[in-house]
Structures are given as C-alpha cells and as structure tokens.
Scaffold this active site. Structure first.
Site, PDB file in Angstrom:
ATOM      1  N   ASP A   1      20.094 -44.942  36.394  1.00 42.18           N
ATOM      2  CA  ASP A   1      18.834 -44.217  36.477  1.00 42.18           C
ATOM      3  C   ASP A   1      18.947 -42.909  37.257  1.00 42.18           C
ATOM      4  OD1 ASP A   1      17.662 -46.354  35.097  1.00 42.18           O
ATOM      5  OD2 ASP A   1      17.319 -47.441  36.969  1.00 42.18           O
TER       6      ASP A   1
ATOM      7  N   LYS B   1      20.715 -39.426  33.589  1.00 51.33           N
ATOM      8  CA  LYS B   1      21.747 -39.113  32.585  1.00 51.33           C
ATOM      9  C   LYS B   1      21.102 -38.627  31.284  1.00 51.33           C
ATOM     10  CE  LYS B   1      23.124 -43.367  32.953  1.00 51.33           C
ATOM     11  NZ  LYS B   1      22.347 -43.823  34.118  1.00 51.33           N
TER      12      LYS B   1
ATOM     13  N   GLY C   1      17.702 -47.358  30.018  1.00 53.10           N
ATOM     14  CA  GLY C   1      16.411 -46.716  29.786  1.00 53.10           C
ATOM     15  C   GLY C   1      16.584 -45.262  30.174  1.00 53.10           C
ATOM     16  N   HIS C   2      16.658 -44.391  29.180  1.00 56.72           N
ATOM     17  CA  HIS C   2      16.896 -42.974  29.447  1.00 56.72           C
ATOM     18  C   HIS C   2      15.630 -42.190  29.095  1.00 56.72           C
ATOM     19  CE1 HIS C   2      21.560 -43.507  29.098  1.00 56.72           C
ATOM     20  NE2 HIS C   2      20.990 -44.319  29.981  1.00 56.72           N
TER      21      HIS C   2
ATOM     22  N   GLN D   1      24.139 -47.017  32.200  1.00 59.88           N
ATOM     23  CA  GLN D   1      24.454 -47.643  33.495  1.00 59.88           C
ATOM     24  C   GLN D   1      25.261 -46.656  34.356  1.00 59.88           C
ATOM     25  OE1 GLN D   1      25.118 -49.918  30.479  1.00 59.88           O
ATOM     26  NE2 GLN D   1      22.930 -50.002  30.754  1.00 59.88           N
TER      27      GLN D   1
HETATM   28  P1  GDP Z   1      18.921 -42.446  33.284  1.00 65.58           P
HETATM   29  O1  GDP Z   1      18.873 -43.916  33.030  1.00 65.58           O
HETATM   30  O2  GDP Z   1      20.113 -42.058  34.114  1.00 65.58           O
HETATM   31  O3  GDP Z   1      18.801 -41.607  32.065  1.00 65.58           O
HETATM   32  O4  GDP Z   1      17.662 -42.126  34.190  1.00 65.58           O
HETATM   33  P2  GDP Z   1      16.147 -42.679  33.955  1.00 65.58           P
HETATM   34  O5  GDP Z   1      15.547 -41.939  32.834  1.00 65.58           O
HETATM   35  O6  GDP Z   1      16.127 -44.165  33.925  1.00 65.58           O
HETATM   36  O7  GDP Z   1      15.493 -42.302  35.343  1.00 65.58           O
HETATM   37  C1  GDP Z   1      15.404 -41.004  35.785  1.00 65.58           C
HETATM   38  C2  GDP Z   1      13.906 -40.655  35.951  1.00 65.58           C
HETATM   39  O8  GDP Z   1      13.788 -39.477  36.716  1.00 65.58           O
HETATM   40  C3  GDP Z   1      13.215 -40.373  34.638  1.00 65.58           C
HETATM   41  O9  GDP Z   1      11.874 -40.773  34.743  1.00 65.58           O
HETATM   42  C4  GDP Z   1      13.291 -38.850  34.512  1.00 65.58           C
HETATM   43  O10 GDP Z   1      12.236 -38.284  33.752  1.00 65.58           O
HETATM   44  C5  GDP Z   1      13.175 -38.443  35.962  1.00 65.58           C
HETATM   45  N1  GDP Z   1      13.910 -37.228  36.322  1.00 65.58           N
HETATM   46  C6  GDP Z   1      15.108 -36.804  35.869  1.00 65.58           C
HETATM   47  N2  GDP Z   1      15.484 -35.686  36.541  1.00 65.58           N
HETATM   48  C7  GDP Z   1      14.505 -35.431  37.431  1.00 65.58           C
HETATM   49  C8  GDP Z   1      14.323 -34.424  38.441  1.00 65.58           C
HETATM   50  O11 GDP Z   1      15.164 -33.556  38.658  1.00 65.58           O
HETATM   51  N3  GDP Z   1      13.175 -34.507  39.187  1.00 65.58           N
HETATM   52  C9  GDP Z   1      12.233 -35.482  38.983  1.00 65.58           C
HETATM   53  N4  GDP Z   1      11.156 -35.487  39.769  1.00 65.58           N
HETATM   54  N5  GDP Z   1      12.375 -36.429  38.048  1.00 65.58           N
HETATM   55  C10 GDP Z   1      13.500 -36.410  37.299  1.00 65.58           C
HETATM   56  P1  IMO Z   2      20.536 -46.811  32.778  1.00 63.14           P
HETATM   57  O1  IMO Z   2      21.433 -46.441  31.619  1.00 63.14           O
HETATM   58  C1  IMO Z   2      19.889 -49.307  36.267  1.00 63.14           C
HETATM   59  C2  IMO Z   2      21.482 -53.376  36.098  1.00 63.14           C
HETATM   60  C3  IMO Z   2      20.507 -54.528  36.100  1.00 63.14           C
HETATM   61  C4  IMO Z   2      21.345 -55.580  36.825  1.00 63.14           C
HETATM   62  C5  IMO Z   2      22.745 -55.313  36.303  1.00 63.14           C
HETATM   63  C6  IMO Z   2      23.169 -56.230  35.157  1.00 63.14           C
HETATM   64  O2  IMO Z   2      19.089 -46.619  32.495  1.00 63.14           O
HETATM   65  O3  IMO Z   2      21.009 -46.151  34.024  1.00 63.14           O
HETATM   66  P2  IMO Z   2      22.527 -56.315  32.577  1.00 63.14           P
HETATM   67  O4  IMO Z   2      21.208 -56.501  31.888  1.00 63.14           O
HETATM   68  O5  IMO Z   2      23.223 -55.045  32.221  1.00 63.14           O
HETATM   69  O6  IMO Z   2      23.437 -57.505  32.442  1.00 63.14           O
HETATM   70  O7  IMO Z   2      22.163 -56.237  34.157  1.00 63.14           O
HETATM   71  O8  IMO Z   2      22.760 -53.966  35.872  1.00 63.14           O
HETATM   72  N1  IMO Z   2      21.278 -52.367  35.044  1.00 63.14           N
HETATM   73  C7  IMO Z   2      20.780 -51.154  35.265  1.00 63.14           C
HETATM   74  N2  IMO Z   2      20.298 -50.582  36.379  1.00 63.14           N
HETATM   75  N3  IMO Z   2      19.958 -48.582  35.141  1.00 63.14           N
HETATM   76  C8  IMO Z   2      20.480 -49.127  34.011  1.00 63.14           C
HETATM   77  O9  IMO Z   2      20.711 -48.401  32.898  1.00 63.14           O
HETATM   78  C9  IMO Z   2      20.863 -50.476  34.033  1.00 63.14           C
HETATM   79  N4  IMO Z   2      21.375 -51.331  33.107  1.00 63.14           N
HETATM   80  C10 IMO Z   2      21.635 -52.476  33.742  1.00 63.14           C
HETATM   81  O10 IMO Z   2      19.342 -54.199  36.798  1.00 63.14           O
HETATM   82  O11 IMO Z   2      21.344 -55.317  38.208  1.00 63.14           O
HETATM   83 MG    MG Z   3      17.559 -45.544  33.265  1.00 63.16          MG
END
Ligand code: GDP
Ligand code: IMO
Ligand code: MG
Length: 431
Positions: A13, A16, A40-41, A224
C-alpha cells in the site's frame, strides 16, 4: 529493449498503483507479475477513483497493453467483475491479456485460507482470505489448475476432479466441513468464466519479448512488497509470492538483463496490515493522526492499517534485494501538520547498534528503533508542482532518506491525484 519494475519497499500500500498509472504513459505494456486480488491499487485520475485488484494499473492509458503474467493467481470471478466495472466506467478492457500459465483460484482455496486462519487462532497471519496462499500451495504441490486448462473442458473437469478429491479429504476430515461439488465448480468455471476469458488468454512470454524486441518499454507492476515477500519478508507474516524485483523475472518470463530501471515505492511514513513484527509502530495519537489523514484503511478489506515511522534499516534491505535504481516517495503531504517527524536509522538490540536488518527475526521483536528527528514544515504541500517550492524542512527530510538508503529519489507524491507528483529528476537535470 528494457523493462522497468515498480516494487513496494515496505509492507504494501505504498502507492505502487499511482506511480504505475503515471509512468504507464511512457510504456507500451504494463504487466502484473505476482500476487492476485489480495492487492488493492488505487488510482485517482481527474478526481475519479479506481480501485484495482488484478488488472494492471496501466489500463487507464488507452495505448497500453495490460497483461496478467504467469506469476499471478487469478480468480476469474473477481477479474470479470473488475473488467465489467471498468467497462461500465468507459475504460476498455478489450486488449487485456492473461497468461495461459497463470494459476486459477478456485472456491476451495478461499475456504481453506479462512479455515487455516481460524486454525491458527491467535497466531493467524491476517491474510486477505482471498485464497492466495492455498492457490500458490497447489501450484507448488503440482496440483493447481491453470488458465490454459479452461481451453480444454474435459481436461479441466478431470484435473478439477482429482485435485478436489484431495481437498475434500482435507475439508471433511481435517476441518469437519462439508465437501464441495466438482460439478458445481466446473459448471461455474466452464459455462460462465470460460467464454469471457478465452478471448484474453495469450502466450504472455512471447508478447512481452516481442514488445522488448521492438524497442518498446515494458512496465512490471509489483503487488504487495519486499517485507511481504515469501523469502525476504517477515516470515510467516508474508504473502505466498515473490514481490521483489527478481520475482518480476520469474513471474513474467524475462531475464535480469532485460530490466534497467527499478523504482522502489516507499511511503513517507510506514503502514502494515495484518500481523507480524513492526519495530517503528506507533500506538499513540501521532499514529492515529497518520491513519486519519492518510485514510489508512485497506482498499481491499477495509482493515485499519498499523501506522509507524519510516524505517531506513528496512529500506536499505529493500535497496539491496531489489537493486533499486531510484525511490518514489508517496504521501509526503500526510505529514503536513506534524511538529516533528522521525526516521529510524538503526536498531538497538540488546545494547548493540544494527544498521542492517538482522537475519534472525526473533531479534526484530526486540529491536528498539534509534531515531533521527526532523522539524515538520507545518504547511499544505499538496498543491506544490515543483521540487523547488518544497519547504526546506521537507527537502531536508527527503535528502536524509536518500542519504540513509543510498538511493536517489526520482518522484515524490504530494496527494492521491495523478498530477500530484513532483519529478525530482527534472530538477536534477535543470541544475
Ligand atoms: P498500492 O497498493 O501500493 O498501490 O497502494 P494503495 O492504493 O493500496 O494505497 C495507497 C493510497 O494512498 C491510495 O488511496 C492512493 O490514492 C493514496 N496515495 C497515493 N499517493 C499519495 C500521495 O502522494 N498522497 C496522498 N495523500 N495519497 C496518496
Ligand atoms: P498491495 O498490492 C498490504 C498482507 C495481508 C497479510 C499478508 C498475507 O495493495 O500493496 P495474503 O492474503 O496475501 O495471504 O495475506 O499480506 N497483504 C497486503 N498488505 N497490501 C497488499 O497488497 C497486501 N496483500 C497482502 O494483509 O498480512
Ligand atoms: Mg494496496
């Protein structure tokens, strides 16, 4: 003839998806190489939010060919609903390609994931319960079903029959659950999912290499992160694949020499979902502030993410195992209101200073972070469009991260929007 990898350097999270979407503009293909719908991106483009789980984050760029490669585990139901969601919102998924070698997630994988977590009780991993671990386990046990098995209906039924015979023994005899019916699963996968997926099934290795041979750029999007990596993460509190950049080679079918840019995405603070060690975790009001301002609740499961300070020991390790060529920092704006910002530069473990990650994970539970403290900038940076306009305190904090990790920062996020990114390289070339 080269590829770029976007890889998470922390516990996921990091943002990416956002950087993938942004740099996809320069790419002809964007590839997911591991994981599944545990990811979850989130992408925010022109005020519209898209949450993607399986489809590569380059999909919003119409010229990009999105590809789900062999290293991914695919739940067809989720994939189809994601395709429908995008189509309803005017995003074409026609060009999406799925490797025939990718493994399928089947209903028993999800059930086994949940039962296994329940069995672990207090020691549970905190998985997303998407069936990821059991699907990769079947792959290793050589009893998984692959996307290409959908092409051959009789073969699919046969393979499903024998793998389900095994899993039904586990469900009934180990977990006291009713058995699953192979005919019901076959009907769902062959009548509903098969016709939808067939037009998208492809020879992904050839597609990627044809693109590279044409001199086009390919982006490999990690899901991840380094510390959730099966080999390099905080085992067993990890996922069941290899998110690290080397995983991109295996998961997409390219050699290391094909990769020349490896972008490590790091949050300007730190979060983790699920259980496992976390030396810089915050349990105070600053942690609550980071969760509130950063909206730190899982895109996927809605769970509250655990907050903490940036850990340079972890980032050094991430730099080593991924061969990072640059860092992309996200969510710097979330720190706007803080009086002080800390960064862990080393661990104190039993009175000894550790600048590198200890291999013995028991020590990680005993690690006391040694912090360097920086004054906050106390102003809104979310509207800034150029590095030169960053407050001196923010610039100092970022320079210190570069110095600590030994990797230059290429981009910095100051808000969720696609345009809320400062390009550090531009300024460096202007200098
Ligand atoms: P990922 O799994 O690595 O793609 O990241 P996620 O999407 O799960 O979580 C990142 C969250 O931060 C998302 O809700 C993005 O919209 C938000 N986000 C990404 N870059 C920034 C930033 O520079 N500032 C803020 N405030 N939010 C951001
Ligand atoms: P993105 O791509 C954050 C974590 C779960 C758990 C562990 C194992 O959005 O960054 P799993 O279901 O993969 O067997 O769970 O990994 N986990 C993540 N944490 N971001 C993710 O994906 C994750 N995908 C799995 O919370 O601790
Ligand atoms: Mg994510």
């Amino acid at each position: 003839m080269s590829a770029t990898v976007v890889v998470g350097t922390q516990w996921g999270d990091e943002g990416k998806g956002k950087f993938t979407d942004l740099i996809a503009a320069e790419m002809s293909m964007v590839v997911r190489y591991q994981g599944g719908h545990n990811a979850g991106h989130t992408l925010v483009v022109d005020g519209e939010t898209f949450a993607l789980q399986l489809i590569p984050s380059g999909i919003l760029n119409p010229h990009v060919l999105p590809l789900i490669a062999n290293g991914v585990v695919v739940d067809p139901k989720v994939l189809i609903s994601e395709m429908d969601m995008l189509e309803e919102r005017g995003v074409s998924t026609e060009k999406l390609k799925i490797s025939g070698n990718a493994h399928l997630i089947l209903p028993y994988h999800q059930e086994l994931d949940a039962l296994h977590e329940e069995f672990l009780g207090e020691n549970k991993i905190g998985t997303t319960k998407r069936g990821i671990g059991p699907a990769y386990a079947d792959r290793s046990m050589r009893m998984g079903l692959r996307v290409q098995d959908l092409l051959d209906e009789e073969g699919f039924k046969e393979k499903l029959g024998s793998t389900l015979e095994y899993h039904n023994k586990v469900l009934t005899r180990v977990f006291d659950q009713p058995p699953l019916d192979a005919d019901v699963i076959a009907e769902e996968y062959l009548s509903i999912y098969r016709p939808r997926l067939i037009p998208h099934i492809a020879d992904s290795v050839s597609l990627i290499h044809e693109e590279l041979e044409k001199g086009n750029r390919v982006l490999l999007e990690g899901a991840q992160a380094t510390f959730l990596d099966l080999d390099h993460g905080t085992y067993p509190f990890v996922t069941s694949s290899n998110p690290v950049s080397g995983g991109a080679c295996v998961g997409a079918g390219i050699g290391p020499k094909n990769i020349d840019r490896i972008i490590g995405v790091a949050k300007a603070y730190l979060t983790r979902v699920g259980a496992g060690p976390f030396p810089t975790e915050l349990f105070d009001s600053i942690g609550d502030h980071l969760v509130d301002v950063g909206h730190e609740y899982g895109t996927n499961t809605g769970r509250r993410r655990r907050p903490g300070w940036v850990d340079a020991v972890m980032l050094r390790y991430a730099s080593r195992v991924n061969s990072l060529t640059e860092l992309a920092i996200t969510k710097l704006d979330v720190l706007d209101d803080l009086n002080e910002i800390k960064i862990c530069v080393a661990y104190d473990i039993d009175g000894e200073r550790h600048e590198q990650l200890p291999y013995n994970q028991n020590l990680l539970y005993k690690a006391t972070p040694i912090y360097e403290t920086f004054p906050g900038w106390k102003c809104n940076i979310s509207e800034i469009t150029s590095r030169v306009d960053l407050p001196a305190e923010a610039e100092n904090y970022l320079s210190f991260i570069e110095e600590q990790v030994g990797v230059p920062i290429g981009m910095v996020g100051v808000g969720p929007g696609r345009k809320q990114v400062l390009n550090f390289e531009e300024r460096d070339t202007e200098k």
